[in-house]
Design an enzyme around this catalytic site. Structure first.
Site, PDB file in Angstrom:
ATOM      1  N   GLY A   1      44.653  42.588  41.615  1.00 40.41           N
ATOM      2  CA  GLY A   1      43.997  43.783  42.218  1.00 40.41           C
ATOM      3  C   GLY A   1      42.596  43.918  41.247  1.00 40.41           C
TER       4      GLY A   1
ATOM      5  N   GLY B   1      38.816  46.425  40.801  1.00 47.20           N
ATOM      6  CA  GLY B   1      37.994  47.445  41.518  1.00 47.20           C
ATOM      7  C   GLY B   1      37.157  48.034  40.431  1.00 47.20           C
ATOM      8  N   GLY B   2      36.673  49.382  40.876  1.00 50.79           N
ATOM      9  CA  GLY B   2      35.844  49.904  39.997  1.00 50.79           C
ATOM     10  C   GLY B   2      36.586  50.561  38.772  1.00 50.79           C
TER      11      GLY B   2
ATOM     12  NE  ARG C   1      39.681  41.091  36.304  1.00 50.25           N
ATOM     13  CZ  ARG C   1      39.627  39.826  35.867  1.00 50.25           C
ATOM     14  NH1 ARG C   1      39.855  39.518  34.488  1.00 50.25           N
ATOM     15  NH2 ARG C   1      39.360  38.793  36.600  1.00 50.25           N
ATOM     16  CB  VAL C   2      46.212  45.685  39.067  1.00 52.75           C
ATOM     17  CG1 VAL C   2      47.580  45.706  38.957  1.00 52.75           C
ATOM     18  CG2 VAL C   2      45.490  47.039  39.058  1.00 52.75           C
TER      19      VAL C   2
ATOM     20  CG  ASP D   1      41.204  58.230  45.684  1.00 53.79           C
ATOM     21  OD1 ASP D   1      40.505  58.447  46.769  1.00 53.79           O
ATOM     22  OD2 ASP D   1      41.418  57.505  44.814  1.00 53.79           O
TER      23      ASP D   1
END
Length: 355
Positions: A47, A49-50, A53-54, A167
Site C-alpha cells: 500500500g 499514499g500521502g 508506505r505499507v 475517516d
C-alpha cells in the site's frame, strides 16, 4: 530541517514516556522491522499514499505476519496523528478494529506495526477491482457493512470517553479471512463530546466525498459526522461507485449528489445497483440497504440514526434470524426501515476544500 528533527525526537520521547506508563503495545527496533520486510523490499509493498508506505512483513522469532506502515517524514500524517493512532489502537480493542502490534520511533522514523489483513482493503475489492478478481457478492457486501458498523458502535457507545472515527472510507476498512472487516488508520480519530457538550470543534479533516456537510462548513464534529460517512460507504457497497470519481460525467462525479434524485423514485432503485452483481441480490434487502444509506445521509444530523440502530438493521439484512419472522411467516424489517413514500434526501452542501 533542524526543527523537524527536534519535533520528531519530541514525538518519540512522548510516545515512549506514555508507552512506558500506559501502552501495552510493543516497541520494535528499526533493525527488527528491516529484517521482517527484507529491507523494505519493493516486492513486499502492499500500500502507498500521502501518509507513507505499507509493507508486508514476517517476524521469524514469533512466526507473525505483520503490516508495517512507514510514515513519510514530510507526509500528511504528522506527529500528533501518529501519537493519536498509537494511543487509540493500544487502548481500544474490538474484533472489528485492526490490532496494533507496536511501533518504532528510531532513526527519526515513525513506523506502525499492525496485524496483517490477508484480503487487503475494501477499496481493493470494491472500487479498484481488477478483472482477475471476483467481484464481491451481495451477502459479502452486507456482511462487511455490518462489521464496519459494529466497529463504529464500539467507538461511539462502548469506548469511554466515546471516540469519533472521522475517516471512515473504503480504503480504511481492511479485510481478513472470510472478508471479516476491521476499521484501520486512527490518526484522525477524536475523543467525542462528554457531559453537557454536544460537539467538539476541530480543524476540518477527512476525505472529500465522505465528509458530513455540517462538519465541512462549521468544523463542529459529532458522532453524526461518522454516521454520514457510513451512509456514503453504504452507497459505495450498493453501487460499486467511488465517493468521488472525476472520470465520470460531471453530474455523476460526487456519489451522494448522483444518488439524491434516485432515492426519491422507487422505480429507479434498481439503477443504483452495481452492474457487477448482475442482478444477483434480494430485492427486499436492496430496499432495506438503501433505506439505511438514505437515513444516514440525512442533511439534518438529528435525523440520522444512531449507530446501534444501524447495527441492528444491518444484522437483520446480513444474517436474517428466525425470531425476525412475522405472523405471516415473512421476515419483518427492523424499525429503522421507513416507508419509502417518506424517504427524502436533501441536497448536501459542497466544500471547495480538499479535506
Amino acid at each position: 530541517m533542524e526543527s523537524d528533527i527536534q519535533t520528531q525526537r519530541y514525538a518519540a520521547q512522548e510516545i515512549l514516556r506514555i508507552g512506558n506508563e500506559n501502552i501495552p503495545s510493543r516497541v520494535f527496533t528499526f533493525n527488527q522491522l528491516k529484517a521482517a520486510t527484507e529491507n523494505f523490499n519493493e516486492h513486499n509493498l502492499i500500500g502507498e499514499g500521502g501518509f507513507g508506505r505499507v509493507f508486508k512483513g514476517h517476524i521469524q522469532e514469533t512466526n507473525e505476519a505483520i503490516a508495517v506502515k512507514v510514515l513519510d517524514q514530510h507526509g500528511i500524517q504528522g506527529n500528533r496523528e501518529f501519537l493519536v493512532e498509537v494511543l487509540m489502537l493500544s487502548l481500544l480493542h474490538h474484533p472489528n478494529l485492526v490490532s496494533l502490534y507496536g511501533y518504532c520511533v528510531e532513526n527519526n522514523q515513525r513506523i506502525l506495526v499492525y496485524e496483517y489483513m490477508v484480503q487487503g482493503s475494501l477499496q481493493d475489492h470494491l472500487l479498484d477491482c481488477s478483472r482477475s478478481r471476483k467481484p464481491l457478492n451481495w451477502e459479502t457486501r452486507m456482511k462487511i457493512a455490518a462489521g464496519a458498523a459494529k466497529g463504529l458502535e464500539y467507538l461511539h457507545d462502548m469506548a469511554n470517553p466515546p471516540v469519533i472515527y472521522r475517516d471512515l472510507k473504503a480504503s480504511n476498512i481492511l479485510l481478513g479471512d472470510g472478508f471479516d472487516p476491521k476499521l484501520s488508520d486512527f490518526g484522525l480519530a477524536k475523543l467525542g463530546p462528554t457531559g453537557e457538550k454536544t460537539h467538539v470543534t476541530t480543524r476540518v479533516m477527512g476525505t472529500y466525498g465522505y465528509c458530513a456537510p455540517e462538519y465541512a462548513m462549521t468544523g463542529k464534529l459529532t458522532m453524526m459526522s461518522d454516521i454520514y460517512s457510513f451512509g456514503v460507504l453504504m452507497l459505495e457497497l450498493i453501487t460499486g461507485r467511488k465517493a468521488v470519481d472525476t472520470t465520470r460525467p460531471t453530474r455523476e462525479q460526487v456519489l451522494v449528489q448522483w444518488a439524491t434524485p434516485l432515492f426519491k423514485d422507487k422505480k429507479k432503485f434498481i439503477k443504483m445497483v452495481d452492474p457487477l452483481l448482475e442482478g444477483d441480490f434480494p430485492l427486499k434487502s436492496l430496499y432495506q440497504a438503501l433505506a439505511i444509506a438514505a437515513l444516514c445521509l440525512s442533511e439534518e444530523p438529528t435525523s440520522r440514526p444512531v449507530i446501534s440502530d444501524v447495527v441492528s438493521a444491518l444484522e437483520f439484512i446480513a444474517i436474517p434470524k428466525a425470531e425476525s419472522l412475522g405472523s405471516s411467516g415473512e421476515l419483518s424489517p427492523p424499525a429503522l426501515h421507513p416507508s419509502y413514500s417518506d424517504l427524502e434526501i436533501f441536497e448536501t452542501g459542497e466544500s471547495s476544500e480538499d479535506l
